[in-house]
Design a protein around this motif. Structure first.
Motif, PDB file in Angstrom:
ATOM      1  N   PHE A  94     -30.179  10.641   9.459  1.00  0.00           N
ATOM      2  CA  PHE A  94     -28.786  10.285   9.396  1.00  0.00           C
ATOM      3  C   PHE A  94     -28.392  10.055  10.727  1.00  0.00           C
ATOM      4  O   PHE A  94     -28.416  10.835  11.397  1.00  0.00           O
ATOM      5  N   CYS A  96     -24.187  10.382  11.483  1.00  0.00           N
ATOM      6  CA  CYS A  96     -22.981  10.874  10.858  1.00  0.00           C
ATOM      7  C   CYS A  96     -21.919  10.693  11.887  1.00  0.00           C
ATOM      8  O   CYS A  96     -22.072  10.380  13.276  1.00  0.00           O
ATOM      9  N   ARG A 104     -19.002  11.216   7.282  1.00  0.00           N
ATOM     10  CA  ARG A 104     -20.089  10.255   6.447  1.00  0.00           C
ATOM     11  C   ARG A 104     -21.258  10.086   7.352  1.00  0.00           C
ATOM     12  O   ARG A 104     -21.411   9.837   8.365  1.00  0.00           O
ATOM     13  N   CYS A 105     -22.527  10.682   6.677  1.00  0.00           N
ATOM     14  CA  CYS A 105     -23.892  10.201   7.243  1.00  0.00           C
ATOM     15  C   CYS A 105     -24.396   9.302   6.294  1.00  0.00           C
ATOM     16  O   CYS A 105     -24.427   9.421   5.039  1.00  0.00           O
ATOM     17  N   ALA A 106     -25.288   8.388   7.010  1.00  0.00           N
ATOM     18  CA  ALA A 106     -25.895   7.324   6.456  1.00  0.00           C
ATOM     19  C   ALA A 106     -27.281   7.014   6.993  1.00  0.00           C
ATOM     20  O   ALA A 106     -27.496   7.303   8.253  1.00  0.00           O
ATOM     21  N   GLU A 114     -28.601   5.435   2.139  1.00  0.00           N
ATOM     22  CA  GLU A 114     -28.389   6.507   1.576  1.00  0.00           C
ATOM     23  C   GLU A 114     -27.096   7.125   2.421  1.00  0.00           C
ATOM     24  O   GLU A 114     -27.184   6.631   3.706  1.00  0.00           O
ATOM     25  N   THR A 115     -26.171   7.470   1.567  1.00  0.00           N
ATOM     26  CA  THR A 115     -24.891   7.789   2.174  1.00  0.00           C
ATOM     27  C   THR A 115     -24.618   9.328   1.704  1.00  0.00           C
ATOM     28  O   THR A 115     -24.226   9.387   0.650  1.00  0.00           O
ATOM     29  N   GLU A 117     -21.179  11.935   2.042  1.00  0.00           N
ATOM     30  CA  GLU A 117     -20.032  12.045   2.624  1.00  0.00           C
ATOM     31  C   GLU A 117     -19.200  13.006   1.887  1.00  0.00           C
ATOM     32  O   GLU A 117     -19.425  13.549   1.058  1.00  0.00           O
ATOM     33  N   ALA A 137     -20.717   2.310  -0.479  1.00  0.00           N
ATOM     34  CA  ALA A 137     -20.502   3.705  -0.191  1.00  0.00           C
ATOM     35  C   ALA A 137     -18.746   3.748   0.390  1.00  0.00           C
ATOM     36  O   ALA A 137     -18.104   4.587  -0.128  1.00  0.00           O
TER      37      ALA A 137
END
Length: 147
Positions: A94, A96, A104-106, A114-115, A117, A137
Motif C-alpha cells: 500500500f 499511504c 489514506r492507503c491505496a 483497495e483503499t 482511510e 474512494a
C-alpha cells in the motif's frame, strides 16, 4: 431523509449516506446492479492489520454488477490502533498519504483497487474489483468526513 444524517457529527449511518446523488445513481443504474449489506468488514489484503485495530463495523455496502464489484465498510476504531495498523500497510504494497487529518492507503493489483482511510476515530475500507466508479474512494471519504 437518511441522506440528511450524513452531515451529523457521528458521520454516516447507512449505505445511502455514503454517496452523493450522481454516484448513487451510477451505482444503482449500472447493468445488473445489486446492493447487499453484509455484517463483516470488507475483505482487503490488509485484513489482519485491520482486525488488529479492532474495528466496530457500522455498516458495509457491497455492490455487484455486470462490470464487477465494489464493497465499502465504515467502522469506528481507536485512532491509536488505526495508526499502528496503517504503519504496517506499506509492507503489504500500500502507498499511504496524508489527506488533511486523515491517512489514506491505496493499493492496485490487476483489476483490484483497495483503499483504507482512517481519521477521527473512523476507518473506511473499500475494495473495487473490475468495476471502478470515478474517484470512488475519494468521493466516499468526502461524505464520511464532511464536517
Amino acid at each position: 431523509p437518511s441522506s440528511e444524517r450524513a452531515g451529523d457529527d457521528d458521520g454516516p449511518v447507512e449505505c445511502r449516506d455514503l454517496y452523493v446523488a450522481p454516484l448513487w445513481a451510477s451505482l444503482t443504474w449500472a447493468s445488473g446492479s445489486e446492493l447487499t449489506r453484509p455484517a463483516e468488514v470488507t475483505a482487503t489484503s490488509a485484513a489482519a492489520l485491520l482486525e488488529a485495530a479492532q474495528p466496530t463495523v457500522r455498516f458495509t455496502c457491497a455492490w455487484s454488477s455486470d462490470a464487477g464489484t465494489v464493497s465499502t465498510t465504515v467502522a469506528e476504531v481507536d485512532q491509536d490502533a488505526a495508526a499502528v495498523a496503517v504503519a504496517g500497510m506499506p509492507a503489504l504494497g500500500f502507498t499511504c498519504t496524508e489527506v488533511g487529518t486523515r491517512t489514506r492507503c491505496a493499493r492496485a493489483e490487476g483489476e483490484v483497487v483497495e483503499t483504507v482511510e482512517t481519521g477521527g476515530g473512523l476507518l473506511v475500507a473499500s475494495v473495487e474489483t473490475a468495476w471502478h466508479p470515478t474517484q470512488y474512494a475519494a468521493r466516499v471519504a468526502d461524505r464520511v468526513w464532511r464536517r
